[in-house]
Design an enzyme around this catalytic site. Structure first.
Site, PDB file in Angstrom:
ATOM      1  N   GLU A 197      43.043  80.868  48.438  1.00 46.55           N
ATOM      2  CA  GLU A 197      41.997  81.163  49.433  1.00 46.55           C
ATOM      3  C   GLU A 197      42.122  82.565  50.004  1.00 46.55           C
ATOM      4  OE1 GLU A 197      44.714  79.539  49.923  1.00 46.55           O
ATOM      5  OE2 GLU A 197      45.325  79.377  52.024  1.00 46.55           O
TER       6      GLU A 197
ATOM      7  N   GLY B 249      50.816  75.212  55.317  1.00 45.73           N
ATOM      8  CA  GLY B 249      51.285  74.990  56.685  1.00 45.73           C
ATOM      9  C   GLY B 249      52.659  75.594  56.839  1.00 45.73           C
TER      10      GLY B 249
ATOM     11  N   CYS C   4      50.318  75.443  48.650  1.00 46.29           N
ATOM     12  CA  CYS C   4      51.527  75.749  49.420  1.00 46.29           C
ATOM     13  C   CYS C   4      52.150  74.458  49.972  1.00 46.29           C
ATOM     14  CB  CYS C   4      51.192  76.768  50.515  1.00 46.29           C
ATOM     15  SG  CYS C   4      52.644  77.480  51.286  1.00 46.29           S
ATOM     16  N   TYR C   5      52.140  74.247  51.295  1.00 51.01           N
ATOM     17  CA  TYR C   5      52.655  72.994  51.849  1.00 51.01           C
ATOM     18  C   TYR C   5      51.935  71.804  51.207  1.00 51.01           C
ATOM     19  CZ  TYR C   5      54.271  69.685  55.443  1.00 51.01           C
ATOM     20  OH  TYR C   5      54.856  68.636  56.102  1.00 51.01           O
TER      21      TYR C   5
ATOM     22  N   HIS D 294      48.418  80.940  47.359  1.00 51.84           N
ATOM     23  CA  HIS D 294      47.224  80.731  48.183  1.00 51.84           C
ATOM     24  C   HIS D 294      45.968  81.277  47.504  1.00 51.84           C
ATOM     25  CE1 HIS D 294      49.192  79.407  51.937  1.00 51.84           C
ATOM     26  NE2 HIS D 294      50.211  80.124  51.493  1.00 51.84           N
TER      27      HIS D 294
ATOM     28  N   ASP E  43      27.453  84.188  69.821  1.00 56.97           N
ATOM     29  CA  ASP E  43      27.816  82.773  69.715  1.00 56.97           C
ATOM     30  C   ASP E  43      26.965  81.890  70.636  1.00 56.97           C
ATOM     31  OD1 ASP E  43      29.751  83.836  68.111  1.00 56.97           O
ATOM     32  OD2 ASP E  43      31.353  83.674  69.592  1.00 56.97           O
TER      33      ASP E  43
ATOM     34  N   LYS F   4      32.811  83.875  62.449  1.00 59.24           N
ATOM     35  CA  LYS F   4      31.797  84.752  63.041  1.00 59.24           C
ATOM     36  C   LYS F   4      30.667  85.114  62.076  1.00 59.24           C
ATOM     37  CE  LYS F   4      31.185  87.074  66.887  1.00 59.24           C
ATOM     38  NZ  LYS F   4      31.505  86.461  68.179  1.00 59.24           N
TER      39      LYS F   4
END
Ligand code: XMP
Length: 527
Positions: free
Chosen positions: A173, A57, A84-85, A171, A229, A372
């Site tokens: 991810e 964050g 991280c945060y 990170h 979508d 997506k």
């Protein structure tokens, strides 16, 4: 929230990258959903998660309005991993300290491992990670050991394996972190003992059950745009409640050649979904007459859409719900990121629908946790054809913003015909690349491609006659997310064939130009 056997909860601290975490976990075939960071521990426990991940964050843990969490989360007996945060708040809540590093650390960093680490497992002693921080843990809480450092960051990762608490300042991810997936796998499979059994098909059963329960015997409407979508939402909701769903397709006449027919064919013939096809072409033509300003076009088209839609919706009796194809990035774009990215701000997105006075529908947004390409996978699993699932991005205002200046029926006809040729040729070009590489968006594939009609005429010669007709501009770009794009380096023979076909087959066109500008400085669209 899902009722999966194996659920990973991501607590969202307003991350720039954190929204990706749930996605990465799902990529590893474990189901994951996001909750606001301050969700009380007993509410989290009620979901019976197998693991909890604390996202990154942008805030500083010591800021007055810093996103907070319930420290009892660390006592649930569920393994926790912070990024991280997430690492910093774990440290602070458990008695460690966080301070400013001398310099911030953004981008690639070299990680040096130290000691044993269950989280880092057998990843290399030196590896590249992705960092984005100014603060860092300066003293780890009691029971924790430091398992890696960088030249800037004294605690690049820490863990207390006896309590199953793990954290990284970097990170995992983000794709740029060399061993990110291995680290996440170590956590999910090694530490939490999960099995990679979740698949997209499970989402369908899950969502179908949720929709059925929520809707009961009530009726639902959905605005079908032709895009992926809303199409996937329609197929999903229809699977759940059958003919209790009615789709309304507002045809503003600004879709590409053949598109309205394709939408009607797929939804009525293949899926048998009740579809109201509203022919609003004339209404839109009148609305756009004389309008040349691009933003004015956008506003008129967007505003009219909801007017037409609600007029139709009110003709249907007893509809309680409105289903919408909102996906996760829509929520981020609508402001969640600005307000700290907490999942609770998802609700603010709902206010964007301009319900007329006295009209209200409850919203169903079954795709609001998905990205997506996950939505595409879901569409395929639901049996939607590739022509809809892999439809390239298309702006809401449609061809109106690809006709520079005033939109007239004559210009629309020219653009639709020229655009159909561009698409036919570049669909075939992409298909050849797909066959060669096995990737849908490989290095040279075109991500978005279309024709633009400028507001000028040009001189030409056809047979013995001088012509004064319209040029067509071909725009084809390589991109992954539309934020940046490069013009596609198409082979000359492909460009040549597009050009000859347009001039030969489209009445009123005598010249074709190819746009060789990247974004930035240009945009993808011309208006
Ligand atoms: P630009 O032209 O800004 O486009 O580089 C980036 C992406 O957004 C699409 N686009 C729009 N989509 N309404 C939409 O729904 C719009 O007004 C609009 N303008 C641009 C564009 O097609 C590209 O994919």
């Amino acid at each position: 929230m899902a009722t999966q056997d194996q659920l990973v909860i991501v607590l969202d601290f307003g991350a720039q990258y954190g929204q990706l975490i749930a996605r990465r976990v799902r990529d590893l075939h474990v189901y994951s959903e996001i909750l606001p960071c301050d969700t009380p521990a007993d509410e989290i426990a009620a979901h019976h998660p197998s693991a909890i991940i604390l996202s990154g964050g942008p805030a500083s843990v010591y800021a007055d309005d810093a996103p907070d969490m319930d420290a009892r989360v660390f006592e649930l007996g569920v393994p926790v991993l912070g990024f991280c945060y997430g690492q910093q708040i774990m440290a602070v809540k458990l008695g460690g300290t966080v301070g400013h590093t001398e310099v911030g650390e953004y981008g690639h960093a070299d990680l040096h491992r130290q000691g044993e680490s269950r989280l880092l497992g057998d990843t290399p002693a030196e590896q590249t990670v992705w960092m984005s921080h100014r603060d860092a843990v300066s003293q780890v809480p009691e029971g924790f050991s430091v398992t890696s450092t960088t030249d800037v960051c004294p605690v690049a990762s820490m863990e207390d394996a006896s309590r199953n608490l793990y954290a990284t300042q970097f990170h995992p991810e983000v794709r740029h972190t060399q061993c990110g997936n291995d680290i996440l796998s170590n956590f999910l499979f090694g530490i939490c003992g999960l099995e990679p059994t979740w698949k997209m098909d499970d989402v369908i059963d899950e969502k179908v059950a949720q929709i059925r329960e929520r809707v009961g015997g009530e009726k639902v409407i959905l605005a079908l745009s032709g895009g992926v979508d809303s199409a996937v939402t329609a197929a999903l909701v229809h699977k759940a409640i059958g003919d209790q769903l009615t789709c309304v397709f507002v045809n503003h006449g600004l879709l590409r050649k053949g598109e309205p027919e394709s939408v009607e064919r797929v939804f009525t013939q293949q899926f048998g979904i009740p579809l109201v096809h509203v022919h609003a072409e004339k209404r839109y033509a009148e609305l756009l007459a004389g309008v040349t300003d691009p933003e004015q076009k956008r506003r008129r088209i967007g505003g009219e859409f909801w007017k037409v839609f609600f007029e139709e919706a009110q003709k249907l009796d007893g509809v309680k719900f409105l289903a919408q194809g909102t996906i996760y990035p829509d929520i981020i774009e609508s402001g969640a990121r600005k307000t700290g990215g907490k999942a609770s701000t998802i609700k603010s997105h709902h206010n964007l629908i301009p319900f007329p006075p006295g009209v209200h529908f409850e919203l169903i947004e079954p795709l609001d946790h998905f990205f997506k390409d996950e939505v595409r996978a879901l569409g395929t699993a639901l049996g939607l054809p590739d022509e809809i699932v892999y439809r390239q991005p298309f702006p809401g205002p449609g061809l109106a913003i690809r006709i520079i200046g005033e939109v007239t029926p004559e210009k629309l006809e020219i653009l639709k015909n020229a655009d159909a040729i561009v698409r036919e040729e570049l669909d075939a070009y992409n298909a050849r690349l797909f066959e060669q590489t096995g990737e849908r968006n490989s290095e040279h594939s075109c991500w978005q491609y279309f024709a633009v009609l400028p507001d000028i005429k040009s001189v030409g010669v056809m047979g013995d006659e001088r012509t004064y007709q319209r040029p067509i501009i071909v725009r084809a770009v390589e991109s992954t997310d539309a934020m940046t794009a490069d013009w596609a380096k198409l082979p000359y023979d492909v460009i040549g064939r597009i050009s000859s076909r347009i001039v030969a087959e489209v009445d009123g066109v005598n010249r074709v130009a190819y746009d060789v500008t990247s974004k930035p400085p240009a945009t993808i669209e011309w208006e």
